[in-house]
Design an enzyme around this catalytic site. Structure first.
Site, PDB file in Angstrom:
ATOM      1  N   GLY A 234       2.132   2.797  -2.867  1.00 10.90           N
ATOM      2  CA  GLY A 234       2.102   3.573  -4.118  1.00 10.90           C
ATOM      3  C   GLY A 234       1.251   4.828  -4.004  1.00 10.90           C
ATOM      4  O   GLY A 234       0.358   4.922  -3.156  1.00 10.90           O
TER       5      GLY A 234
ATOM      6  N   ALA B  63     -50.337  31.199  19.516  1.00 13.01           N
ATOM      7  CA  ALA B  63     -49.777  31.275  18.159  1.00 13.01           C
ATOM      8  C   ALA B  63     -49.161  32.643  17.913  1.00 13.01           C
ATOM      9  O   ALA B  63     -49.659  33.655  18.396  1.00 13.01           O
ATOM     10  CB  ALA B  63     -50.871  30.990  17.146  1.00 13.01           C
TER      11      ALA B  63
ATOM     12  N   ASP C 115      -5.008  -2.252  -3.507  1.00 13.82           N
ATOM     13  CA  ASP C 115      -5.932  -1.665  -4.487  1.00 13.82           C
ATOM     14  C   ASP C 115      -6.818  -2.723  -5.142  1.00 13.82           C
ATOM     15  O   ASP C 115      -7.357  -2.501  -6.216  1.00 13.82           O
ATOM     16  CB  ASP C 115      -5.160  -0.867  -5.549  1.00 13.82           C
ATOM     17  CG  ASP C 115      -4.263  -1.739  -6.417  1.00 13.82           C
ATOM     18  OD1 ASP C 115      -4.063  -2.924  -6.076  1.00 13.82           O
ATOM     19  OD2 ASP C 115      -3.759  -1.228  -7.440  1.00 13.82           O
TER      20      ASP C 115
ATOM     21  N   ALA D  66       0.824  -1.215   0.000  1.00 16.96           N
ATOM     22  CA  ALA D  66       0.000   0.000   0.000  1.00 16.96           C
ATOM     23  C   ALA D  66       0.855   1.261   0.000  1.00 16.96           C
ATOM     24  O   ALA D  66       0.508   2.263   0.600  1.00 16.96           O
ATOM     25  CB  ALA D  66      -0.918  -0.009   1.210  1.00 16.96           C
TER      26      ALA D  66
ATOM     27  N   TYR E  82     -38.076  24.630  12.921  1.00 18.96           N
ATOM     28  CA  TYR E  82     -36.693  24.331  13.286  1.00 18.96           C
ATOM     29  C   TYR E  82     -36.605  24.108  14.787  1.00 18.96           C
ATOM     30  O   TYR E  82     -37.003  24.967  15.581  1.00 18.96           O
ATOM     31  CB  TYR E  82     -35.754  25.479  12.886  1.00 18.96           C
ATOM     32  CG  TYR E  82     -34.360  25.283  13.435  1.00 18.96           C
ATOM     33  CD1 TYR E  82     -33.602  24.169  13.060  1.00 18.96           C
ATOM     34  CD2 TYR E  82     -33.799  26.176  14.353  1.00 18.96           C
ATOM     35  CE1 TYR E  82     -32.337  23.953  13.583  1.00 18.96           C
ATOM     36  CE2 TYR E  82     -32.538  25.969  14.878  1.00 18.96           C
ATOM     37  CZ  TYR E  82     -31.804  24.862  14.487  1.00 18.96           C
ATOM     38  OH  TYR E  82     -30.568  24.636  15.003  1.00 18.96           O
TER      39      TYR E  82
ATOM     40  N   TYR F 243     -29.560  30.656  18.754  1.00 22.89           N
ATOM     41  CA  TYR F 243     -28.234  31.226  18.513  1.00 22.89           C
ATOM     42  C   TYR F 243     -28.305  32.745  18.592  1.00 22.89           C
ATOM     43  O   TYR F 243     -29.138  33.365  17.918  1.00 22.89           O
ATOM     44  CB  TYR F 243     -27.764  30.771  17.121  1.00 22.89           C
ATOM     45  CG  TYR F 243     -26.359  31.149  16.761  1.00 22.89           C
ATOM     46  CD1 TYR F 243     -25.305  30.931  17.637  1.00 22.89           C
ATOM     47  CD2 TYR F 243     -26.074  31.706  15.503  1.00 22.89           C
ATOM     48  CE1 TYR F 243     -24.002  31.260  17.288  1.00 22.89           C
ATOM     49  CE2 TYR F 243     -24.774  32.034  15.150  1.00 22.89           C
ATOM     50  CZ  TYR F 243     -23.749  31.809  16.039  1.00 22.89           C
ATOM     51  OH  TYR F 243     -22.457  32.129  15.695  1.00 22.89           O
TER      52      TYR F 243
ATOM     53  N   ARG G   6      -2.500   7.210 -11.484  1.00 24.93           N
ATOM     54  CA  ARG G   6      -3.577   7.140 -12.453  1.00 24.93           C
ATOM     55  C   ARG G   6      -4.938   7.553 -11.878  1.00 24.93           C
ATOM     56  O   ARG G   6      -5.880   7.812 -12.614  1.00 24.93           O
ATOM     57  CB  ARG G   6      -3.666   5.704 -13.036  1.00 24.93           C
ATOM     58  CG  ARG G   6      -2.515   5.369 -13.961  1.00 24.93           C
ATOM     59  CD  ARG G   6      -2.394   3.879 -14.236  1.00 24.93           C
ATOM     60  NE  ARG G   6      -1.722   3.158 -13.143  1.00 24.93           N
ATOM     61  CZ  ARG G   6      -1.495   1.837 -13.141  1.00 24.93           C
ATOM     62  NH1 ARG G   6      -1.877   1.117 -14.164  1.00 24.93           N
ATOM     63  NH2 ARG G   6      -0.872   1.261 -12.126  1.00 24.93           N
TER      64      ARG G   6
ATOM     65  N   ARG H 231     -47.296  39.006  21.694  1.00 25.89           N
ATOM     66  CA  ARG H 231     -47.397  39.582  20.352  1.00 25.89           C
ATOM     67  C   ARG H 231     -48.252  40.846  20.446  1.00 25.89           C
ATOM     68  O   ARG H 231     -49.018  41.018  21.396  1.00 25.89           O
ATOM     69  CB  ARG H 231     -48.031  38.590  19.381  1.00 25.89           C
ATOM     70  CG  ARG H 231     -49.358  38.018  19.817  1.00 25.89           C
ATOM     71  CD  ARG H 231     -50.034  37.332  18.645  1.00 25.89           C
ATOM     72  NE  ARG H 231     -50.594  36.049  18.935  1.00 25.89           N
ATOM     73  CZ  ARG H 231     -51.888  35.843  19.258  1.00 25.89           C
ATOM     74  NH1 ARG H 231     -52.709  36.872  19.378  1.00 25.89           N
ATOM     75  NH2 ARG H 231     -52.334  34.648  19.484  1.00 25.89           N
TER      76      ARG H 231
HETATM   77  C1  UD1 Z   1       0.510  -5.398 -10.281  1.00 25.01           C
HETATM   78  C2  UD1 Z   1       1.327  -6.580 -10.791  1.00 25.01           C
HETATM   79  C3  UD1 Z   1       0.598  -7.194 -11.973  1.00 25.01           C
HETATM   80  C4  UD1 Z   1      -0.803  -7.611 -11.561  1.00 25.01           C
HETATM   81  C5  UD1 Z   1      -1.579  -6.441 -10.941  1.00 25.01           C
HETATM   82  C6  UD1 Z   1      -2.851  -6.947 -10.329  1.00 25.01           C
HETATM   83  C7  UD1 Z   1       3.695  -6.065 -10.390  1.00 25.01           C
HETATM   84  C8  UD1 Z   1       4.955  -5.571 -10.973  1.00 25.01           C
HETATM   85  N1  UD1 Z   1       2.639  -6.121 -11.200  1.00 25.01           N
HETATM   86  O1  UD1 Z   1       0.469  -4.429 -11.328  1.00 25.01           O
HETATM   87  O2  UD1 Z   1       1.304  -8.340 -12.441  1.00 25.01           O
HETATM   88  O3  UD1 Z   1      -1.513  -8.096 -12.681  1.00 25.01           O
HETATM   89  O4  UD1 Z   1      -0.798  -5.832  -9.881  1.00 25.01           O
HETATM   90  O5  UD1 Z   1      -3.668  -5.904  -9.857  1.00 25.01           O
HETATM   91  O6  UD1 Z   1       3.654  -6.402  -9.220  1.00 25.01           O
HETATM   92  N2  UD1 Z   1       3.157  -0.707  -4.515  1.00 25.01           N
HETATM   93  C9  UD1 Z   1       4.003  -0.464  -3.458  1.00 25.01           C
HETATM   94  N3  UD1 Z   1       5.290  -0.081  -3.717  1.00 25.01           N
HETATM   95  C10 UD1 Z   1       5.761   0.050  -4.974  1.00 25.01           C
HETATM   96  C11 UD1 Z   1       4.891  -0.200  -6.062  1.00 25.01           C
HETATM   97  C12 UD1 Z   1       3.588  -0.591  -5.778  1.00 25.01           C
HETATM   98  O7  UD1 Z   1       3.628  -0.591  -2.296  1.00 25.01           O
HETATM   99  O8  UD1 Z   1       6.946   0.386  -5.110  1.00 25.01           O
HETATM  100  C13 UD1 Z   1       1.777  -1.124  -4.216  1.00 25.01           C
HETATM  101  C14 UD1 Z   1       0.743  -0.167  -4.729  1.00 25.01           C
HETATM  102  O9  UD1 Z   1       0.378   0.760  -3.729  1.00 25.01           O
HETATM  103  C15 UD1 Z   1      -0.419  -1.088  -5.089  1.00 25.01           C
HETATM  104  C16 UD1 Z   1       0.225  -2.419  -5.363  1.00 25.01           C
HETATM  105  O10 UD1 Z   1       1.545  -2.349  -4.858  1.00 25.01           O
HETATM  106  O11 UD1 Z   1      -1.324  -1.239  -3.992  1.00 25.01           O
HETATM  107  C17 UD1 Z   1       0.272  -2.750  -6.845  1.00 25.01           C
HETATM  108  O12 UD1 Z   1       0.977  -1.728  -7.536  1.00 25.01           O
HETATM  109  P1  UD1 Z   1       0.467  -1.178  -8.923  1.00 25.01           P
HETATM  110  O13 UD1 Z   1       1.379  -0.119  -9.356  1.00 25.01           O
HETATM  111  O14 UD1 Z   1      -0.973  -0.877  -8.866  1.00 25.01           O
HETATM  112  O15 UD1 Z   1       0.716  -2.477  -9.825  1.00 25.01           O
HETATM  113  P2  UD1 Z   1      -0.032  -2.891 -11.148  1.00 25.01           P
HETATM  114  O16 UD1 Z   1       0.515  -2.118 -12.287  1.00 25.01           O
HETATM  115  O17 UD1 Z   1      -1.480  -2.874 -10.960  1.00 25.01           O
HETATM  116 CA    CA Z   2      -2.843  -2.141  -9.416  1.00 25.74          CA
END
Ligand code: UD1
Ligand code: CA
Length: 467
Positions: A12, A423, A103, A10, A366, A387, A16, A440
């Site tokens: 990343g 009233a 994700d 988690a 109210y 108020y 996108r 009143r």
């Molecule tokens: C990744 C897989 C792909 C798979 C897909 C499934 C790799 C290289 N690719 O691609 O084969 O089909 O998931 O959904 O693993 N993250 C980190 N640190 C990093 C990079 C990523 O913690 O340095 C985490 C991201 O936060 C994310 C997860 O890893 O939750 C996946 O990374 P993401 O960049 O979404 O990989 P995909 O391109 O989806």
């Molecule tokens: Ca992904």
């Protein structure tokens, strides 16, 4: 018994998503994606769960709290590099480790369990969870050799045309022998299109070392959906919503139009409650049995007891006791408490107020910062003036009292039991039990006034025209 560990990726940013909010914190049906993943993993009696955090580390930690341990990935060098950050916590332990991404919110505990079982049964060091889809774009592809054994996983951006045509994808979930995993991770390189250390590359390392690598293909691709952008987020939400709604219907709740009914994952609804289209039930809302929740109502973090009717209304952090009703177009703001069989009618707003049993606030009023007893009638257009521009003040109204229409009750003020407000009064002083407050100006009628003014001419003309 073999110890079970899990690692959730988690760290990343989720470029996108084009968002200020970190990707894994985007909610799906009221719960952040990464929380969905953790919740389902937790159901498998895990020894330890480690979440890899980086972007928004603090926010992710605040969201998940002490349900998991954390390892920091300061720089996002790829999923393989991410897993390696858990080495100091898990590296020296014997057991099986599940890896999932933060994700992919739709995975269920059952699928994780099946993966564990399959992995054990195959005696594999690594098992990847795969799925089949006609539209594999964006996913890693599972490349099998002539006899069907997984050789490697190739990312979209590194795939040859032939590899890209493969429709079996990496769901991003794996099960590993824990010690073997960390050993192999040191062997992966970043000589690929994205210059990243790919976790899936460990499969090829194991394969070359002659170790048993397995792939478990799940039936339902939908469940493996990875959310990388807002389009996927909406699709994942649709799938999750359908699951929640079907589950409720199985428990005896009537949804007139489940496709257009939006219910968060932690909401509870009792049997024989009927929910009309356009309704949103959010957060920790609990709804009892035999309720009617009418079209376009929104209920947030509230408790609705049995037999309550909500007609096209908005309810936030409030309680409605048994048999009460609100609406159409009522608004219960935080800390409203509506007593048993009490009635809150159309265009009535209640905030931080207790409304006693059988009390009626029927129209256009109210009620804020007030305590109302039982069996009170509050007439149309009454305003609890709470108020003064600086502070909020409280009003009490005793049982069986009667508030006449169009009154202003200027707080702080106490109206006793069995008291009467005439009233149109503006009440600024307390009223004792069995007394009436009237505040009143007196009416005076002016003889022949109508005929002296231009309106009289206009009226005359209209009368003639209508003849
Ligand atoms: C990744 C897989 C792909 C798979 C897909 C499934 C790799 C290289 N690719 O691609 O084969 O089909 O998931 O959904 O693993 N993250 C980190 N640190 C990093 C990079 C990523 O913690 O340095 C985490 C991201 O936060 C994310 C997860 O890893 O939750 C996946 O990374 P993401 O960049 O979404 O990989 P995909 O391109 O989806
Ligand atoms: Ca992904």
């Amino acid at each position: 018994m073999t110890a079970k560990y899990a690692i959730i990726l988690a760290a990343g940013q989720g470029t996108r998503m084009k968002s200020k909010l970190y990707k894994v914190l985007h909610p799906v049906c009221g719960k952040p994606m990464v929380d969905h993943v953790l919740t389902e993993i937790e159901k498998n009696d895990m020894q330890e769960v480690v979440t890899i955090v980086g972007h928004g580390a603090q926010k992710v930690k605040e969201t998940l709290g002490d349900r998991t341990e954390y390892a920091l990935q300061a720089e996002q060098l790829g999923t393989g590099h991410a897993v390696l950050q858990a080495e100091s916590i898990l590296g020296q332990k014997d057991g099986m480790t599940i890896i999932a991404c933060g994700d992919t919110p739709l995975f269920t505990a059952k699928t994780f369990e099946e993966l564990f079982e399959y992995h054990k049964q195959k005696g594999a060091v690594a098992t990847v969870l795969t799925a089949h889809t006609d539209n594999p774009f964006g996913y890693g592809r599972i490349i099998r050799n002539e006899i069907g054994i997984v050789e490697k996983i190739v990312e979209q951006k590194d795939a040859t045309e032939k590899e890209a045509a493969v429709k079996e994808i990496n769901t991003g979930v794996y099960c590993f022998d824990n010690r073997e995993l960390f050993k192999a991770l040191h062997g992966i390189k970043n000589d690929n299109a994205q210059g990243e250390y790919y976790l899936p590359d460990v499969m090829e390392i194991f394969q070359k070392e002659g170790k048993v690598v397995a792939a478990y293909q799940m039936k339902d691709f939908e469940e493996s959906m990875g959310v990388n952008d807002r389009i996927a987020l909406s699709k994942a939400t649709k799938v999750m919503q359908r699951r929640i709604n079907e589950n409720l219907m199985r428990q005896g709740v009537t949804l007139i139009d489940p496709e257009n009914t939006y219910i968060d994952i932690d909401v509870k609804v009792g049997a024989d409650t009927v929910i009309e289209p356009g309704v949103y039930l959010k957060g920790k809302t609990v709804i009892g049995e035999d309720c009617f929740i009418g079209a376009n109502s929104q209920i947030v973090d509230s408790v609705i007891e049995n037999n309550v009717t909500v007609t096209s209304s908005m309810i936030e952090e409030s309680i409605m006791h048994e048999g009460s009703d609100v609406g159409p177009n009522g608004h219960l703001r935080p800390l409203a408490e509506i007593g048993k069989n009490a009635h809150i009618g159309n265009f009535v707003e209640v905030k931080k107020a207790q409304i006693g049993e059988n009390t009626k606030v029927g129209h256009l009023s109210y009620v804020g910062d007030a305590t109302l007893g039982r069996n009170i009638n509050v007439g149309c257009g009454t305003v609890f003036v709470n108020y003064d521009g600086m502070n909020k003040h409280h009003t009490n109204v005793g049982d069986y009292s009667f508030i006449g229409s169009g009154s202003n009750i200027v707080a702080p003020v106490n109206i006793a039991d069995h008291a009467y407000v005439a009233a149109g009064s503006t009440i600024t002083n307390d009223i004792d039990a069995h007394d009436m407050g009237i505040a009143r100006g007196r009416q005076i009628n002016k003889k022949g006034y109508f005929d002296k003014y231009p309106v009289a001419d206009a009226a005359k003309k209209a009368e003639e025209k209508n003849k």
